[in-house]
Motif scaffolding. Structure first.
Motif, short mmCIF file in Angstrom:
data_model
loop_
_atom_site.label_atom_id
_atom_site.label_comp_id
_atom_site.label_asym_id
_atom_site.label_seq_id
_atom_site.Cartn_x
_atom_site.Cartn_y
_atom_site.Cartn_z
N PRO A 1 0.81 -1.22 0.00
CA PRO A 1 0.00 0.00 0.00
C PRO A 1 0.84 1.27 0.00
O PRO A 1 0.37 2.32 -0.37
CB PRO A 1 -0.83 -0.13 1.29
CG PRO A 1 -0.88 -1.59 1.57
CD PRO A 1 0.42 -2.14 1.10
N SER A 2 2.12 1.16 0.42
CA SER A 2 2.94 2.36 0.45
C SER A 2 3.45 2.76 -0.92
O SER A 2 3.97 3.85 -1.11
CB SER A 2 4.15 2.15 1.38
OG SER A 2 4.97 1.11 0.86
N SER A 3 3.32 1.85 -1.89
CA SER A 3 3.82 2.17 -3.22
C SER A 3 2.89 3.14 -3.91
O SER A 3 1.68 2.97 -3.91
CB SER A 3 3.94 0.88 -4.05
OG SER A 3 4.27 1.21 -5.38
N HIS A 4 3.46 4.19 -4.54
CA HIS A 4 2.62 5.19 -5.22
C HIS A 4 2.63 5.00 -6.72
O HIS A 4 2.11 5.84 -7.44
CB HIS A 4 3.10 6.61 -4.87
CG HIS A 4 4.46 6.93 -5.39
ND1 HIS A 4 5.60 6.59 -4.71
CD2 HIS A 4 4.85 7.53 -6.52
CE1 HIS A 4 6.65 6.99 -5.39
NE2 HIS A 4 6.23 7.56 -6.51
N ARG B 1 1.15 10.10 -11.89
CA ARG B 1 0.46 9.95 -13.16
C ARG B 1 1.19 8.94 -14.02
O ARG B 1 2.42 8.83 -13.98
CB ARG B 1 0.37 11.29 -13.87
CG ARG B 1 -0.61 12.27 -13.24
CD ARG B 1 -0.82 13.46 -14.14
NE ARG B 1 -1.49 13.10 -15.38
CZ ARG B 1 -2.82 13.03 -15.52
NH1 ARG B 1 -3.61 13.28 -14.48
NH2 ARG B 1 -3.35 12.72 -16.67
N GLN B 2 0.42 8.23 -14.81
CA GLN B 2 1.00 7.24 -15.73
C GLN B 2 1.28 7.91 -17.06
O GLN B 2 0.40 8.50 -17.67
CB GLN B 2 0.05 6.08 -15.92
CG GLN B 2 0.53 5.06 -16.93
CD GLN B 2 -0.44 3.91 -17.08
OE1 GLN B 2 -0.70 3.17 -16.14
NE2 GLN B 2 -1.02 3.79 -18.26
N VAL B 3 2.51 7.81 -17.52
CA VAL B 3 2.91 8.39 -18.79
C VAL B 3 3.38 7.26 -19.71
O VAL B 3 4.24 6.47 -19.35
CB VAL B 3 4.05 9.42 -18.63
CG1 VAL B 3 4.38 10.07 -19.97
CG2 VAL B 3 3.68 10.47 -17.59
N THR B 4 2.77 7.19 -20.88
CA THR B 4 3.16 6.18 -21.88
C THR B 4 3.80 6.89 -23.06
O THR B 4 3.24 7.82 -23.62
CB THR B 4 1.93 5.38 -22.35
OG1 THR B 4 1.39 4.65 -21.24
CG2 THR B 4 2.32 4.40 -23.45
N GLY C 1 9.56 10.26 -10.18
CA GLY C 1 8.43 9.65 -9.49
C GLY C 1 7.23 9.34 -10.35
O GLY C 1 6.20 8.91 -9.84
N PHE C 2 7.35 9.51 -11.67
CA PHE C 2 6.25 9.16 -12.56
C PHE C 2 6.27 7.66 -12.85
O PHE C 2 7.31 7.02 -12.84
CB PHE C 2 6.36 9.91 -13.89
CG PHE C 2 6.07 11.38 -13.80
CD1 PHE C 2 4.79 11.86 -14.03
CD2 PHE C 2 7.08 12.28 -13.50
CE1 PHE C 2 4.53 13.21 -13.95
CE2 PHE C 2 6.82 13.63 -13.42
CZ PHE C 2 5.54 14.11 -13.65
#
Length: 598
Positions: free
Chosen positions: A43-46, A61-64, A89-90
């Motif tokens: 749960p600590s993973s962002h 945010r997820q960046v593809t 951190g993305f």
């Protein structure tokens, strides 16, 4: 204990991949993997998808990043940008467009497209499936998705950056929101790409300063020189041989370069970039025509670096080919009505630039009211020339070999020579140095399994990468069959690397070879004709899983070979036209049909 995935939430392809991986792992590796998976699901993973959309303010945010690349430039940029995003951190990933499942587009958050344009406005081979889906009726609405496009191209082509432009417009039509305007890059793309990336990164929630800090931190890890496209290595010329016999219409140079100290590595299928220099005599003619001071200092880059005008024109600026954007930039520098009429029409400009250079322009439309500084500021940097590597690093440690066809022709009353091929043929001696870098090309690679058969099709200098393929397979003692189709003009004078092919045939490294010498027969015979003559066996190789490679001229040889392969698949496999095209499309997606065309 052997583990095997059976009943699971994975599809069959994922299950097969897991089972293949698990049998290669020892107990220590399995324990590490289980701990790693437990950690990333914590749960600590962002960065896990489980927490997306649950109001967790720390969720990244997820960046593809999707890339369509022919020579590897877009792939290299996508990897670099993805790594920078991860450091901040993305949750970022970069994918070859062929590897991406387009139906997942609707699930993206931030989408970055990096694509080149191939030939006359076509998508690169590894972007075809994505491109076709995007412009089909199956393409979903993309409301809520943010995106930006970086387009790479060559402004000497009429349809400059066409693929990037079309994808940009189509994503907008489907409802996606541009977070940063598309940027179209010419051959000297680095500065424009960097500007685009800073703009995109700002919108993703960071600052340009932080990007610069990241880049500086990476480059200061080691005190050793890091040679790259931005910092080319000075490679000594060890050999420079004309491969053609006396009386040939062609001159093909075999170059061997010393890479010791460069820390370069390469694989068969990669290319070597050379930064050429313009011919001094041409530069002197240009300076004389414009009545410029050759010692005048001019700026040669964005950092304000100064060089003498003559040196800048020799080493920094392109003067041997014209583009329509260049003519448009020059328009304010002359009052000549004829020149204004020329630049008012794309059709007229395209007709004019063919076979002409900068000296032609200044002679045809002078006098010019601009000084040297203003005039040269309109020129683009002299772009590197890429050549398929013709050697295996395993077989030639600290060396790289090239096969370069010298370009010579007459046009508009003057003799012309290719800027790089002419330099290598006429102005490069053993002991001289060339500015070089390695260009990775993951779209033209030998199969991972050396037992898989390969079919290699090339004409002229298009045979270069196959020399590297066979050297590599000889060194690794690969057991897979190999078949080479080679075409040139004359058997006696133009059979490039003839002795080597014959030796490999004798040793079994090369299983079969078919040649076509177009000028030795009353009717011209090309490699596609040899394919048709061997259609049944060719198709048998295809059905046995052979990889097919095509290297050479795109507009003629590669196009004719492509159509011939389709014909063979259709006739020998009893397929319809559409089924044959689908067969070849699936081969391409499986990396069994690879092209390096130009």
């Amino acid at each position: 204990m052997n583990l095997e995935v059976k009943n699971s939430p994975f599809d069959q392809e994922q299950t097969d991949q897991l089972n293949r991986l698990l049998v290669t792992m020892d107990d220590r590796q399995k324990i590490w993997l289980s701990g790693y998976l437990a950690a990333v699901q914590s749960p600590s993973s962002h960065t896990t998808k489980d927490h997306e959309g649950e109001g967790n303010s720390t969720a990244a945010r997820q960046v593809t990043l999707l890339y369509g690349s022919h020579t590897g430039n877009c792939e290299g940029l996508a990897e670099e940008y993805a790594n920078q995003l991860k450091e901040k951190g993305f949750e970022a990933r970069y994918l070859d467009m062929d590897e991406y499942k387009p139906k997942n587009l609707k699930n993206e958050q931030d989408l970055l497209i990096l694509t080149s344009t191939h030939g006359d406005g076509d998508p690169p081979d590894n972007a075809l499936s994505f491109y076709d889906f995007l412009f089909s009726k199956r393409a979903p609405k993309l409301d809520g998705i943010r995106y930006s496009v970086l387009a790479l191209g060559d402004s000497s082509y009429e349809f400059f950056c066409q693929t990037g432009k079309e994808i940009d417009e189509r994503l907008h039509e489907l409802g996606a929101e541009r977070i940063h305007p598309r940027v179209d890059c010419d051959l000297d793309f680095e500065e424009d790409a960097e500007s685009w990336w800073h703009g995109v990164f700002d919108q993703l929630g960071d600052t340009q300063g932080q990007i610069s800090q990241t880049i500086e931190k990476v480059s200061s890890v080691t005190d050793r020189p890091i040679y790259s496209k931005k910092n080319p290595f000075q490679a000594e010329v060890l050999e420079n041989i004309n491969l053609n016999g006396r009386g040939s219409n062609k001159e093909t140079r075999h170059l061997e370069l010393d890479l010791e100290g460069s820390n370069f590595t390469y694989e068969p299928g990669d290319s070597l970039g050379i930064y050429p220099k313009n011919e001094e005599a041409l530069v002197d003619e240009l300076i004389e025509e414009m009545d410029w001071d050759p010692d005048l200092s001019v700026i040669v880059n964005k950092d304000g670096e100064l060089r003498a005008l003559r040196e800048a024109l020799i080493s920094h600026y392109e003067i041997t080919s014209l583009t329509t954007p260049l003519l448009e930039k020059l328009a304010p520098l002359t009052d000549q009505e004829a020149f204004q009429q020329l630049v008012s029409s794309k059709e007229k400009m395209n007709a004019y630039i063919y076979g002409r250079d900068l000296l032609d322009v200044v002679r045809d439309y002078g006098p010019w009211k601009a000084g040297a500084e203003e005039f040269v500021s309109a020129l683009r940097k002299i772009p590197a020339r890429l050549y398929s590597i013709a050697s295996s690093l395993k077989g030639n440690p600290d060396e790289v070999h090239l096969t370069i066809g010298t370009v010579r022709y007459d046009s508009n009353g003057r003799k012309r020579t290719g800027v790089c091929s002419g330099q290598c043929a006429e102005r490069t001696e053993v002991g001289d140095h060339l500015s070089v870098f390695v260009q990775k090309n993951n779209n033209f690679k030998l199969p991972d399994d050396p037992s898989i058969p390969i079919i290699m099709i090339g004409a002229g200098t298009g045979v270069a990468p196959y020399r590297s393929f066979l050297e590599e397979r000889e060194e690794s003692e690969a057991q897979g069959s190999s078949w080479l189709f080679f075409g040139e003009q004359h058997f006696v004078t133009d059979f490039l690397y003839q002795v080597e092919w014959q030796q490999w045939l004798k040793e079994g490294v090369l299983t079969k070879m078919d040649v076509a010498f177009s000028r030795d027969t009353s009717e011209k015979v090309y490699v596609q004709h040899r394919l048709l003559e061997n259609r049944k066996e060719f198709y048998q190789w295809l059905t046995s899983g052979a990889y097919v490679y095509v290297c050479g001229d795109e507009k003629h040889m590669a196009k004719d070979v492509h159509n011939t392969i389709l014909q063979i698949i259709k006739e020998e496999g009893s397929y319809t036209e559409a089924e044959a095209e689908e067969y070849l499309k699936e081969m391409r997606k499986a990396k069994r049909y690879q092209r390096d065309v130009y």
